[in-house]
Design a protein around this motif. Structure first.
Motif, PDB file in Angstrom:
ATOM      1  N   ILE A 240       0.813  -1.212   0.000  1.00  0.00           N
ATOM      2  CA  ILE A 240       0.000   0.000   0.000  1.00  0.00           C
ATOM      3  C   ILE A 240       0.848   1.265   0.000  1.00  0.00           C
ATOM      4  O   ILE A 240       0.552   2.219  -0.721  1.00  0.00           O
ATOM      5  CB  ILE A 240      -1.016  -0.013   1.179  1.00  0.00           C
ATOM      6  CG1 ILE A 240      -1.976   1.177   1.097  1.00  0.00           C
ATOM      7  CG2 ILE A 240      -0.299  -0.063   2.515  1.00  0.00           C
ATOM      8  CD1 ILE A 240      -2.823   1.202  -0.159  1.00  0.00           C
ATOM      9  N   PRO A 278      -1.019  -6.786  -0.267  1.00  0.00           N
ATOM     10  CA  PRO A 278      -1.866  -5.696   0.226  1.00  0.00           C
ATOM     11  C   PRO A 278      -3.323  -6.099   0.421  1.00  0.00           C
ATOM     12  O   PRO A 278      -3.873  -6.904  -0.333  1.00  0.00           O
ATOM     13  CB  PRO A 278      -1.741  -4.622  -0.857  1.00  0.00           C
ATOM     14  CG  PRO A 278      -1.337  -5.367  -2.088  1.00  0.00           C
ATOM     15  CD  PRO A 278      -0.503  -6.529  -1.623  1.00  0.00           C
ATOM     16  N   CYS A 281      -8.153  -2.228  -1.168  1.00  0.00           N
ATOM     17  CA  CYS A 281      -8.324  -0.787  -0.948  1.00  0.00           C
ATOM     18  C   CYS A 281      -8.877  -0.203  -2.239  1.00  0.00           C
ATOM     19  O   CYS A 281      -8.123   0.006  -3.204  1.00  0.00           O
ATOM     20  CB  CYS A 281      -6.994  -0.135  -0.565  1.00  0.00           C
ATOM     21  SG  CYS A 281      -7.095   1.637  -0.261  1.00  0.00           S
ATOM     22  N   LEU A 321      -2.475  -1.560  -6.699  1.00  0.00           N
ATOM     23  CA  LEU A 321      -2.494  -2.741  -5.837  1.00  0.00           C
ATOM     24  C   LEU A 321      -2.696  -4.020  -6.647  1.00  0.00           C
ATOM     25  O   LEU A 321      -2.130  -5.070  -6.317  1.00  0.00           O
ATOM     26  CB  LEU A 321      -3.585  -2.605  -4.778  1.00  0.00           C
ATOM     27  CG  LEU A 321      -3.370  -1.491  -3.746  1.00  0.00           C
ATOM     28  CD1 LEU A 321      -4.452  -1.558  -2.674  1.00  0.00           C
ATOM     29  CD2 LEU A 321      -1.994  -1.578  -3.100  1.00  0.00           C
TER      30      LEU A 321
END
Length: 393
Positions: A240, A278, A281, A321
């Motif tokens: 991230i 990650p 998000c 990501l």
């Protein structure tokens, strides 16, 4: 005699009573726990990193005592941004024989207030604050005092009404973890209820948390810190900060991951080493960084983040990501073929698209307290189960 009548005795703030810190450095007013050693700090003057490593996530005072009253004088330093709502006061958790017994809010201290539009920084000085834990059971017991995970803390004084002695870790293994602000504990309810701290409790391990807000950048000095730190289990959460910091492109990413892991392996050639991809998000799944505050949200008193990079630049090497996960999966498959103690955990198994719908990130970037608990439960099941990377096979 009541607790208030007990005679309090002072104790030196010695590193033998502090766990989770690399160093205790003297200041004008006390002792500052650093989570990165001086040699690492000397190689990067970035205020974000310098500040994050001095916020003692996972750092706790640990000792054995029959005390019924414990007092700890602390000088906190809080960061604030003009126009951005202040974070809640930090808390100090008291755990007795491994169980959360009391939680006290920090007070006083200094405030460093930054104006992002002008670049001006002002410091408001405040007094030392005291956290007090009373009416504790009088028998001999293990005490853990977990320091706030997002306030800079100087230790000023420790007092109890009975002697203290160092506590042994027994047969517990030491887990060293590195990650971003989520690993440091952003938006968690308290220092001992970050997802990393809860996972450590579930796995019955001793935690060293190198979760560094905004600073999980595959820095060589962090890799060397991990190389040189005694630990039985190691993990690195990658992704991230690389994306929302917009610090590298695809060409640099793979070699940086290899170099980081090679350095860690130099000091821990056979220890279980877990790489974690990650978490989900939405703002950065397909949009690169840099990330920034949502100005429109700030105008109405809300903290939210945006991705400002152009998805059209992804074919030219910008990272998202989704790209990071694809690269990590390929890279790790190659490395794991030659390293039986190296493991990979896709971050979507800890927090994925379905979780985002059910438990959305309040500020578009960090999970809330309940989601820290969810992530911890899943990590404990996936990593500390006897078939997991950290299981005792």
């Amino acid at each position: 005699m009541t607790s208030a009548d007990n005679v309090m005795r002072d104790h030196p703030l010695d590193i033998e009573f502090v766990r989770g810190a690399a160093e205790l450095a003297p200041t004008e007013r006390g002792w500052l726990p650093h989570r990165l050693p001086a040699a690492a700090r000397a190689q990067c003057a970035d205020p974000q990193l310098v500040g994050a490593q001095a916020q003692p996530s996972g750092v706790r005072l640990v000792f054995r005592t029959s005390s019924t009253v414990i007092e700890l004088d602390l000088l906190r330093t809080r960061n604030a941004i003009v126009g951005v709502p202040d974070r809640p006061d930090g808390t100090v958790d008291l755990r007795v024989d491994g169980k959360l017994a009391q939680r006290v809010t920090t007070t006083g201290g200094d405030v460093v207030r930054a104006n992002l539009s002008t670049g001006q920084v002002e410091i408001e000085h405040g007094p030392v604050g005291t956290v007090r834990f009373a009416e504790l059971p009088a028998h001999d017991k293990d005490i853990e005092i977990w320091l706030p995970h997002y306030e800079r803390i100087e230790l000023v004084a420790l007092r109890t009404d009975a002697p203290i002695t160092p506590a042994s870790i027994g047969n517990r293994r030491v887990w060293l973890h590195h990650g971003s602000s989520i690993s440091q504990g952003s938006n968690a309810a308290s220092p001992s209820t970050t997802w990393v701290a809860l996972s450590a409790a579930s796995g019955d391990v001793e935690l060293i948390n190198l979760g560094l807000a905004g600073s999980a950048m595959l820095d060589p000095f962090t890799a060397r810190t991990m190389r040189d730190t005694a630990a039985d289990l190691l993990s690195v959460k990658i992704g991230i900060n690389i994306v929302n910091g917009d610090v590298m492109r695809l060409r640099a990413f793979g070699p940086a991951v290899h170099g980081f892991l090679d350095t860690v392996r130099d000091g821990h050639p056979d220890a279980p080493l877990l790489v974690v991809g990650p978490l989900y998000c939405p703002i950065h799944e397909n949009a690169p960084g840099p990330g920034m505050f949502d100005v429109e949200a700030l105008r109405v008193g809300r903290v939210r983040f945006l991705a400002t990079g152009d998805p059209a630049e992804v074919p030219r090497g910008k990272l998202t990501l989704k790209v990071v996960r694809e690269q990590l999966a390929d890279l790790m498959a190659t490395r794991m073929a030659d390293d039986p103690n190296l493991h990979y955990l896709d971050g979507l198994e800890l927090y994925g698209p379905d979780d985002s719908a059910a438990h959305p990130l309040p500020d578009n970037l960090h999970p809330d307290a309940a989601t820290h608990e969810l992530i911890a439960t899943r990590f404990a099941q996936l990593a500390f189960d006897k078939t997991g990377a950290f299981g005792q096979h």
